[in-house]
Write a protein that holds these residues in place. Sequence first.
Motif, mmCIF file in Angstrom:
data_model
loop_
_atom_site.group_PDB
_atom_site.id
_atom_site.type_symbol
_atom_site.label_atom_id
_atom_site.label_comp_id
_atom_site.label_asym_id
_atom_site.label_seq_id
_atom_site.Cartn_x
_atom_site.Cartn_y
_atom_site.Cartn_z
ATOM 1 N N GLY A 1 0.819 -1.213 0.000
ATOM 2 C CA GLY A 1 0.000 0.000 0.000
ATOM 3 C C GLY A 1 0.846 1.253 0.000
ATOM 4 O O GLY A 1 0.508 2.239 -0.666
ATOM 5 N N GLU A 2 1.938 1.201 0.732
ATOM 6 C CA GLU A 2 2.805 2.383 0.799
ATOM 7 C C GLU A 2 3.303 2.762 -0.589
ATOM 8 O O GLU A 2 3.255 3.918 -1.001
ATOM 9 C CB GLU A 2 3.990 2.117 1.730
ATOM 10 N N GLU A 3 3.764 1.757 -1.311
ATOM 11 C CA GLU A 3 4.286 2.006 -2.659
ATOM 12 C C GLU A 3 3.200 2.585 -3.570
ATOM 13 O O GLU A 3 3.400 3.576 -4.263
ATOM 14 C CB GLU A 3 4.804 0.690 -3.228
ATOM 15 N N LEU A 4 2.037 1.942 -3.531
ATOM 16 C CA LEU A 4 0.922 2.406 -4.370
ATOM 17 C C LEU A 4 0.499 3.827 -4.005
ATOM 18 O O LEU A 4 0.206 4.656 -4.863
ATOM 19 C CB LEU A 4 -0.282 1.473 -4.191
ATOM 20 N N PHE A 5 0.463 4.069 -2.706
ATOM 21 C CA PHE A 5 0.006 5.380 -2.240
ATOM 22 C C PHE A 5 0.928 6.491 -2.740
ATOM 23 O O PHE A 5 0.468 7.538 -3.196
ATOM 24 C CB PHE A 5 -0.096 5.403 -0.709
ATOM 25 N N GLN A 6 2.240 6.238 -2.682
ATOM 26 C CA GLN A 6 3.181 7.266 -3.144
ATOM 27 C C GLN A 6 2.974 7.543 -4.631
ATOM 28 O O GLN A 6 3.033 8.682 -5.083
ATOM 29 C CB GLN A 6 4.639 6.855 -2.880
ATOM 30 N N GLU A 7 2.694 6.472 -5.363
ATOM 31 C CA GLU A 7 2.540 6.578 -6.810
ATOM 32 C C GLU A 7 1.226 7.244 -7.221
ATOM 33 O O GLU A 7 1.189 8.087 -8.094
ATOM 34 C CB GLU A 7 2.548 5.145 -7.343
ATOM 35 N N ARG A 8 0.143 6.820 -6.573
ATOM 36 C CA ARG A 8 -1.178 7.201 -7.061
ATOM 37 C C ARG A 8 -1.886 8.281 -6.229
ATOM 38 O O ARG A 8 -2.866 8.846 -6.682
ATOM 39 C CB ARG A 8 -2.112 5.966 -7.106
ATOM 40 N N CYS A 9 -1.441 8.526 -5.025
ATOM 41 C CA CYS A 9 -2.234 9.366 -4.116
ATOM 42 C C CYS A 9 -1.454 10.530 -3.501
ATOM 43 O O CYS A 9 -2.022 11.583 -3.191
ATOM 44 C CB CYS A 9 -2.801 8.530 -2.965
ATOM 45 N N ALA A 10 -0.155 10.335 -3.302
ATOM 46 C CA ALA A 10 0.619 11.270 -2.480
ATOM 47 C C ALA A 10 0.716 12.667 -3.079
ATOM 48 O O ALA A 10 0.865 13.646 -2.341
ATOM 49 C CB ALA A 10 2.013 10.706 -2.227
ATOM 50 N N ALA A 11 0.621 12.776 -4.409
ATOM 51 C CA ALA A 11 0.734 14.093 -5.037
ATOM 52 C C ALA A 11 -0.290 15.062 -4.452
ATOM 53 O O ALA A 11 -0.027 16.264 -4.339
ATOM 54 C CB ALA A 11 0.541 13.974 -6.546
ATOM 55 N N CYS A 12 -1.449 14.572 -4.095
ATOM 56 C CA CYS A 12 -2.477 15.433 -3.494
ATOM 57 C C CYS A 12 -2.565 15.253 -1.979
ATOM 58 O O CYS A 12 -2.671 16.220 -1.234
ATOM 59 C CB CYS A 12 -3.846 15.141 -4.092
ATOM 60 N N HIS A 13 -2.546 13.999 -1.535
ATOM 61 C CA HIS A 13 -2.800 13.753 -0.111
ATOM 62 C C HIS A 13 -1.533 13.708 0.732
ATOM 63 O O HIS A 13 -1.630 13.522 1.949
ATOM 64 C CB HIS A 13 -3.582 12.445 0.062
ATOM 65 N N GLY A 14 -0.366 13.856 0.105
ATOM 66 C CA GLY A 14 0.883 13.842 0.869
ATOM 67 C C GLY A 14 1.368 12.433 1.141
ATOM 68 O O GLY A 14 0.579 11.490 1.177
ATOM 69 N N GLU A 15 2.681 12.300 1.337
ATOM 70 C CA GLU A 15 3.306 10.985 1.536
ATOM 71 C C GLU A 15 2.670 10.165 2.651
ATOM 72 O O GLU A 15 2.563 8.955 2.593
ATOM 73 C CB GLU A 15 4.768 11.194 1.942
ATOM 74 N N PHE A 16 2.280 10.876 3.711
ATOM 75 C CA PHE A 16 1.737 10.178 4.881
ATOM 76 C C PHE A 16 0.231 10.409 5.049
ATOM 77 O O PHE A 16 -0.323 10.170 6.104
ATOM 78 C CB PHE A 16 2.481 10.630 6.142
#
Lengths: 218, 427
Positions: free
Chosen positions: A61-76
């Motif tokens: 999930g961490e990997e996916l989140f950085q790729e698909r979500c973090a640009a808006c929701h932040g790394e954490f």
Amino acid sequence: MSRFLKLAVAILTCSVWAFPADAGKFSLGRKATTEEVKAWDIDVRPDGQGLPEGNGSVSEGEELFQERCAACHGEFGEGIDRWPVLAGGQDSLKSERPEKTIGSYWPYLSTAYDYIYRAMPFGDAQSLSTDETYAILAYLLHMNDLVDEKFELNKSNFTSIRLPNEKNFVDDPRPDTPRPSIAKLCMKNCKAEAKITKRARIIDVTPTDKKNPTAGID
Amino acid sequence: MVQSTNNSSVSRRDLLKAAAASGGALAAGSISVSAAAESNKENLPPNVADWSTSLGEGVDTNPYGKPSEFEKDVVRRSVRWLTASTESSVNFTPLHELDGIITPNGLCFERHHSGVAEVNPTDHRLMINGLVEKPLIFTMEDIMRFPRTNKIFFLECAANSGMEWRGAQLNGCQFTQGMIHCVQYTGVRLKYILEEAGLKTNAKWLMPEGGDSAGMNRSVPLAKALDDCLLAFKMNGEALRPEQGYPLRLVVPGWEGNMWVKWLRRIEVGDMPWHTREETSKYTDLMENGKSRRFTWVMDCKSVITNPSPQAPINHGKGHTVLTGLAWSGQGTVDRVDITLDGGKNWHAARIDGPRLPKALHRFYYEFDWDGSPLLLQSRAVDSTGYVQPTKDELRTVRGTNSIYHNNGIQTWHVLKNGEVENVEIS
């Protein structure tokens, strides 16, 4: 009675809902096939109804989140600029600036599955696989300090995860404001003076000012 | 002149411009033409205006008509700092420019969660599944073959006036009360559609779902659906506007706008609520003690004076003055509106004019002779259940200031000697 009069009486007596008479079945529409229903039926409920087979771990999930979500929701999941915050905010609900996140506010984990799969990433909806959705949820649970980094989420352990704020939701108690007697509503000499106590702070309308209050509209 | 900007969002510059044009008015956005436009002597008697001596445009210049160019500032406006993207955002109905109870289609406020879906009606399908005898799929053509009905309803966002919980914040009823519109819907009863599929005996809840990429979904109790919900395809006689859910929207009379799912693609029938994101993370009302109210569906009775108001100052000076505004209730009709000019010392019955329909806007007027002294204007509505619109402080006493939604408190406008108007709260 003339037709017009009858109609008028009908309108007066059942003034609000003068719907056409209930006519039973109209034989319209066609049967949805099992495959069609399966493809469109994507919702998930707190009792687990609607959860698909699948699983995913915090690290996936961490990997996916950085790729698909973090640009808006932040790394954490801390939220960048005005994009929504997804983690943290514990113990903030009674403060001046409550931070409502999956960990601090949401009552059910199923809501996050249902929402993320149907609507995220923003502008690329329904693009996550079921395993990816489980993995991202596992990561978000970890970011909210609800599971450890070795955790894996799947269909069978899903409903055993309870979110901390579940018990703090209550039903609508309205009307909850004073109910004055209408006949006695004061009309004359109701108070001695009326002083201005608050003024619209005009500067707050400026859209470029990042320091503006975050009182939400959603 | 004031009408120099087409920008429909409020920027600091617009404010300053408007302020300059109206001699320091606090108006946000632009102010009305009648207010500030200077007349051209050549058009005035004893001269004869150009338009009285020459030909105008022929038919078909505008196959789909549009408002006069002199009305070009009558537009929806947004407050850009509210949201991160325009696809997940809101704009506001210019209430101060309108009269009567019907909102023109192009001025109905917008709220989207993933932008405006562009749906081809030929390819649009509505699926009914879940606790039904026979899951069904309808085309738009199928839906239009059910018996139709025409109903006028207001639609108010639960967050209307949400920015005002902590105190007077935005100068203009467009921004403070403008997340509302009222149109006539043409549609079919949801009941007919559900009966067509056949409800199972344990059916208690519905989950309507939108066809946009937000897939907006909410839980609606079956009783409400069977009582008065509609599937609408027309507003004010013409097809729904894309931003209002073309080609099909759910109508949930008197209840918060978020439930009126647009671009409706599916309705699932179930035996318990779904607790979707829009009824947990959002559209729940956080109280001071940390508890949150959920399923707060009904829009309580509320009213606002639309003129005068910060964007619509009094420009004519003292003398006969028309005060007007809107009142509504999600519980029924509005029985009565009182207004005060002196901050609540004395109240006067306003005159409700035009249709008085349940769960629809009501238009009220109060005419008076303004002596040019400062005024503190308020309106207070009473609905057919005897509910009296509360003050903002009465709401805060019970709910605190963090609840975002369902702020139906009494609005105060301060009219200054020069006719400018500002948003204030009073003791």
